[in-house]
Design an enzyme around this catalytic site. Structure first.
Site, PDB file in Angstrom:
ATOM      1  N   ASP A   1      -8.897   3.267  -2.822  1.00  0.00           N
ATOM      2  CA  ASP A   1      -9.971   3.684  -1.912  1.00  0.00           C
ATOM      3  C   ASP A   1     -11.213   4.173  -2.637  1.00  0.00           C
ATOM      4  O   ASP A   1     -11.469   5.374  -2.733  1.00  0.00           O
ATOM      5  CB  ASP A   1      -9.447   4.778  -0.977  1.00  0.00           C
TER       6      ASP A   1
ATOM      7  N   ASP B   1       0.850  -1.199   0.000  1.00  0.00           N
ATOM      8  CA  ASP B   1       0.000   0.000   0.000  1.00  0.00           C
ATOM      9  C   ASP B   1       0.885   1.248   0.000  1.00  0.00           C
ATOM     10  O   ASP B   1       2.094   1.166   0.228  1.00  0.00           O
ATOM     11  CB  ASP B   1      -0.870  -0.048   1.272  1.00  0.00           C
TER      12      ASP B   1
ATOM     13  N   GLU C   1       2.709   5.054  -3.899  1.00  0.00           N
ATOM     14  CA  GLU C   1       2.692   6.025  -5.030  1.00  0.00           C
ATOM     15  C   GLU C   1       4.010   6.803  -5.146  1.00  0.00           C
ATOM     16  O   GLU C   1       4.371   7.120  -6.281  1.00  0.00           O
ATOM     17  CB  GLU C   1       1.510   6.992  -4.862  1.00  0.00           C
TER      18      GLU C   1
HETATM   19  O1  MIG Z   1      -4.817   5.911   3.859  1.00  0.00           O
HETATM   20  O2  MIG Z   1      -3.726   0.787   5.549  1.00  0.00           O
HETATM   21  O3  MIG Z   1      -5.924   1.976   0.128  1.00  0.00           O
HETATM   22  O4  MIG Z   1      -6.861  -0.242   1.498  1.00  0.00           O
HETATM   23  O5  MIG Z   1      -6.919  -0.109   4.303  1.00  0.00           O
HETATM   24  C1  MIG Z   1      -5.066   4.706   4.488  1.00  0.00           C
HETATM   25  C2  MIG Z   1      -4.912   1.494   5.665  1.00  0.00           C
HETATM   26  C3  MIG Z   1      -3.984   3.710   4.143  1.00  0.00           C
HETATM   27  C4  MIG Z   1      -5.040   2.878   2.163  1.00  0.00           C
HETATM   28  C5  MIG Z   1      -5.439   1.657   1.415  1.00  0.00           C
HETATM   29  C6  MIG Z   1      -6.477   0.909   2.190  1.00  0.00           C
HETATM   30  C7  MIG Z   1      -5.927   0.545   3.555  1.00  0.00           C
HETATM   31  C8  MIG Z   1      -5.497   1.817   4.285  1.00  0.00           C
HETATM   32  N1  MIG Z   1      -4.523   2.551   3.486  1.00  0.00           N
END
Ligand code: MIG
Length: 750
Positions: free
Chosen positions: A481, A407, A410
């Site tokens: 998201d 996650d 980016e």
């Molecule tokens: O901004 O790890 O897209 O799936 O549950 C939150 C917490 C950070 C973003 C991910 C989401 C995940 C969440 N993460």
């Protein structure tokens, strides 16, 4: 771009160098159907991140020069090269497939700086209202009937014509609307389907990129980038499928996944303790809803430090994982790139000691805030950093972790974006954030993939949020998201179809929606529409309404179970499609236009899709609707639920109350199905049931252990099934190398 007239040219094997009055350009034949065009404005040495190894095969072509132009005669296409590296590509009948637009852009300045400021004061967002010329820029002509598909995860509809997009991997927690320029992924590849031809373009440049598909002017489309070379591949094909085959030949194909990864996954950001995970896992089993994993979001880590475990809330390291593994749950854990800046934390110490983190121009370690607070960013473009990251996964695999969910890559950051001049590397070459941003996740995913492969010996499941072209070789994707709103259920179809046509066959959305509160109707419709989503996971954010189906009512639980069971029934069909994808690059979920290119009813069809060629799904994605207008393309189609026969090339109205997702099976289909289990591995799959529809058919089915790489040594079976007009089945083994089914039964749909 202004290069002036052609002065000279020089042919060396597949490479054609052109000397212009004002610079140079190169044309490189990769194959008879794939040709690369380049103006090396930034660097002479082109190194692609997406294309690995030398893909070029020998091709025959001839180059002739007349007064002004070069004329290249190839086997599948001819190319005319003119002043300013203006390109015209023709088919072998002499018809122009695509040509550069002659003339200047007509950039609409629709907003003055003053008005822009006013809008900004109240927080209005202005997406792409003001065009600009880019440092690297390419304009090509659009014809009246052109449709544009691909470009990865972009929001909106299937056909991107008259929309504007950017490639800059972005963490966007706000609702993803159709006019947003970019989301998490940068995949600068698209297919242009014309009235009677088709081609693909891949603008391989990792800097901030821009695409305008005839929004600012219906005569041309524009591609631009902030820096780098003008560097694009033209991909010829007689069909969209062939263009995809060529693109995935170039950038790689989604590898065969483990079978269990195609099962159902439950997740939530907000399972705060071992107890929460346990309740959900046992909750699934008690209610007989098949499930492979209850995934661990960031809360499992000790203070969000990657590769650690929080023993206060998640019990002694390894304990919960072991217990649930005994019940068939495969542990999948989240990992972020941001590494906590904390002396004494092993990842930070190792990273500092070996200079693994990205730096400021003065050489000090660059710091921004993410979940762990002050964090550093591994410089994943370097092989040694990826190796270190890969090795770090042993901390997790030793506990029994089986898959990784990457996650925030980016990379996302909380204290403003990373500055342009943060120092990163690509290989040994020093560069900056501007060039690396869009491939940061790509390099991270390679590290993850290699680590998981080494420590588990299995085909890795790496789920990534950000990526670039070519990442499909290493990772599955989800669309980030989304929200619990109907437009995002609707968007599932075009978004996953476009990701699929962009090489990402293993993709999914957060079922039920991530942000906001879902409701029972939306959740039911989502599981219906997602039943064939290649990656099949329900996920939601903290402080939203829980999304495990039984948190609603019995009807929801029953409908939900029905669709998860249906998924398990069709698992071997989905798995076969992944097997084929290695050969063809074709995705699992396909827009109808991919197989019915001449049927104008499907060019903009956003609410239906095909699974392979044999299954058509037309889910209800509108609140309150209980009927669905279904378009059936040419051929004979059988209603999966009733067996009713329909002739294609027409619209029909299907009764579809909550719990019914309209599904049709093509005439002459042979579809392998399995008995429903609670999880893959619960019992051996020793019985295959073939679902057949009337009409003669032929189908190749693939079978292996579903886990590791033994298939590469021949440990698999390939069955060729054939049915005649009377429904009589014959079976031929095309390859034998694995334990065969005990039984193969036929079940006729009509
Ligand atoms: O901004 O790890 O897209 O799936 O549950 C939150 C917490 C950070 C973003 C991910 C989401 C995940 C969440 N993460």
């Amino acid at each position: 771009m202004k290069l002036g007239k052609i002065k000279n040219f020089n042919v060396e094997g597949n490479k054609l160098g052109i000397e212009y009055a004002g610079g140079k350009a190169n044309i490189n034949f990769i194959s008879d159907e794939i040709v690369r065009f380049e103006i090396p404005c930034k660097s002479e040495n082109y190194e692609s991140v997406a294309v690995e190894g030398d893909k070029a095969v020998s091709c025959d072509y001839e180059v002739k020069k007349d007064a002004d132009d070069l004329h290249i005669t190839g086997k599948k296409i001819d190319i005319k090269v003119s002043s300013d590296f203006s390109i015209t590509i023709l088919d072998k009948t002499g018809k122009v497939i695509v040509s550069d637009y002659q003339g200047e852009r007509t950039i609409p300045v629709t907003i003055s700086e003053k008005s822009l400021k006013q809008l900004g004061d109240e927080g209005h967002e202005v997406f792409g209202a003001i065009g600009k010329n880019h440092k690297v820029q390419d304009l090509k002509k659009i014809d009246k009937d052109d449709c544009f598909y691909g470009l990865g995860d972009k929001t909106g509809y299937l056909n991107k014509r008259e929309y504007y997009f950017e490639n800059w991997n972005s963490d966007i927690p706000q609702a993803h609307t159709e006019n947003m320029p970019s989301l998490y992924k940068s995949i600068p590849f698209f297919i242009c389907k014309k009235k009677d031809s088709v081609y693909g373009l891949f603008y391989d440049n990792t800097y901030h990129g821009y695409f305008d598909f005839g929004k600012e002017n219906s005569e041309y489309f524009v591609y631009g980038a902030d820096d780098g070379n003008l560097n694009y591949y033209f991909l010829y094909g007689e069909s969209m499928a062939e263009v995809i085959k060529n693109y995935t030949y170039l950038t790689g194909r989604t590898p065969l996944p483990q079978l269990w990864t195609l099962g159902y996954h439950q997740c939530r950001w907000g399972y705060e303790s071992a107890k929460d995970i346990r309740d959900v896992a046992y909750g699934m089993r008690e209610r007989r809803i098949p499930c492979e994993s209850v995934q661990y979001d960031i809360d499992y880590m000790d203070k969000f430090k990657v590769f650690t475990w929080d023993e206060d809330y998640y019990e002694e390291k390894g304990k919960l994982i072991k217990e649930l593994s005994g019940k068939g749950f495969k542990p999948v854990v989240i990992i972020d790139p941001g590494t906590k800046k904390e002396d004494g934390y092993f990842m930070y110490d190792e990273g500092v000691e070996n200079s693994y983190f990205a730096t400021n121009p003065d050489g000090s370690i660059y710091v921004n805030k993410v979940w762990p607070g002050d964090s550093t960013f591994p410089d994943f473009g370097r092989e040694e950093v990826r190796k270190w990251w890969a090795e770090s996964h042993k901390n997790l695999t030793d506990m029994g972790v089986m898959a990784i969910w990457n996650d925030m890559n980016e990379p996302a950051s909380f204290e403003g974006p990373l500055p342009d001049d943060v120092v990163f590397h690509i290989g040994d070459r020093k560069t900056d954030h501007r060039e690396v941003h869009n491939v940061y996740a790509h390099f991270m995913d390679i590290g993850t993939f290699n680590g998981m492969k080494k420590f588990t010996g299995r085909r890795p499941l790496v789920i990534t949020r950000a990526c670039y072209s070519g990442t499909q070789k290493y990772a599955a994707v989800w669309t980030g998201d989304n929200q619990s709103i109907w437009p995002h259920l609707q968007m599932l179809i075009p978004q996953l179809c476009n990701l699929g046509m962009s090489g990402f066959a293993l993709a999914g959305t957060d079922i039920g929606g991530f942000g906001g509160n879902t409701n029972s109707e939306l959740l039911c419709r989502w599981i219906e529409a997602a039943v064939f989503s290649p990656f099949f996971r329900n996920h939601t954010a903290k402080a939203t309404r829980a999304q495990e189906p039984w948190k609603f009512n019995d009807e929801t639980t029953d409908i939900y179970r029905k669709y998860v069971e249906l998924r398990y029934k069709f698992l071997p069909y989905i798995y076969d499609l992944f097997y084929q994808c290695q050969e063809t690059g074709l995705p699992i979920m396909r827009p109808l236009v991919l197989h019915y290119e001449d049927d104008e009813n499907v060019f903009n069809l956003n609410d239906e899709f095909l699974v392979g060629e044999n299954i058509l799904v037309s889910p209800v994605v509108v609140q309150g609707a209980t009927k669905k207008m279904v378009y059936l393309p040419e051929g004979t189609w059988y209603d999966y639920w009733t067996g009713e026969k329909h002739e294609g090339k027409q619209y029909i109205i299907k009764d579809a109350p909550l719990g019914v997702c309209p599904i049709y099976i093509k005439g002459g289909s042979i579809i392998p199905t399995y008995e429903t289990v609670q999880y893959v591995g619960e019992k051996p799959y020793d019985k295959l049931e073939l679902l057949v529809t009337p009409g003669a058919g032929k189908y190749v089915h693939y079978q292996d252990n579903g886990e590791d790489y033994k298939y590469l040594e021949g440990e698999y079976n390939l069955y060729e099934f054939e049915t005649d007009e009377n429904g009589k089945l014959s079976t031929k083994m095309l390859h034998e190398g694995y334990e065969k089914y005990d039984q193969i039964n036929v079940n006729s749909l009509a």
